[in-house]
Scaffold this motif. Structure first.
Motif, PDB file in Angstrom:
ATOM      1  N   HIS A  55       0.831  -1.197   0.000  1.00 50.11           N
ATOM      2  CA  HIS A  55       0.000   0.000   0.000  1.00 50.11           C
ATOM      3  C   HIS A  55       0.872   1.257   0.000  1.00 50.11           C
ATOM      4  O   HIS A  55       2.079   1.191   0.190  1.00 50.11           O
ATOM      5  N   HIS A  57       0.605   5.360   1.619  1.00 47.27           N
ATOM      6  CA  HIS A  57      -0.075   6.398   2.397  1.00 47.27           C
ATOM      7  C   HIS A  57       0.252   7.749   1.775  1.00 47.27           C
ATOM      8  O   HIS A  57       1.399   7.997   1.438  1.00 47.27           O
ATOM      9  N   LEU A 150      -5.339   6.196   1.558  1.00 44.74           N
ATOM     10  CA  LEU A 150      -4.539   4.978   1.456  1.00 44.74           C
ATOM     11  C   LEU A 150      -4.953   4.244   0.195  1.00 44.74           C
ATOM     12  O   LEU A 150      -6.152   4.088  -0.068  1.00 44.74           O
TER      13      LEU A 150
END
Length: 172
Positions: A55, A57, A150
């Protein structure tokens, strides 16, 4: 836990709420509420062979400190191994992930700043307990993630799973 108007915060071992994300625990230690939203700290106990979904951020940085075990990490195009006592910085805006690369449970301390993202873990834990199907979980997780700026990087997951013999969180 001790808190006072002067800002003293003492969290003793074993204190704090926790949740399970299917192979990754989240032990809430210091919330943004206690630090005027400047930072939050969680501990992540993790099963061997588990991979956090890759992922990125956009709103916060993270610094991990390995308390127990050995972890693999990927930040951008770089892959490294982190053992006990190692710090790993995961800057905002750069895709990243980590996994327990050892054969025993591991544990990370995660500092997140600014605070707020710890609430994502809390909501995700509730979602994991209430979603009626894997499809419902994925759809609701995507909605939740969007609210925290996110984004998941699914391309990496299959590659890392194959290369290191891993399972994503929640996979049997």
């Amino acid at each position: 836990m001790i808190t006072d108007p002067n800002g003293l915060l003492v969290i003793n071992p074993g204190e704090g709420e926790n949740t399970d994300l299917g192979g990754l625990g989240v032990d809430f230690k210091v919330s943004g509420d206690a630090t005027r939203e400047s930072l939050a700290i969680v501990e992540h106990p993790m099963e061997p062979g588990r991979l956090v979904p890759p992922h990125v951020h956009e709103s916060e940085d993270e610094l991990s400190y390995v308390l127990e075990g050995t972890f693999g990490v990927r930040v951008g195009d770089r892959v490294a191994t982190a053992g006990v006592g190692t710090y790993v910085f995961k800057p905002r805006g750069v895709p990243h992930t980590f996994w327990n690369a050892g054969s025993e449970p591991g544990r990370l301390l995660e500092v997140i700043w600014p605070a707020g993202f710890e609430r994502f873990f809390e909501s995700l834990g509730k979602l994991a307990q209430t979603a009626g199907s894997p499809e419902e979980f994925e759809a609701r997780r995507a909605e939740l993630a969007a609210g925290y700026n996110l984004e998941f990087v699914p391309d990496w997951a299959d590659e890392l799973k194959e290369q290191y013999g891993l399972k994503l969180l929640g996979e049997p």
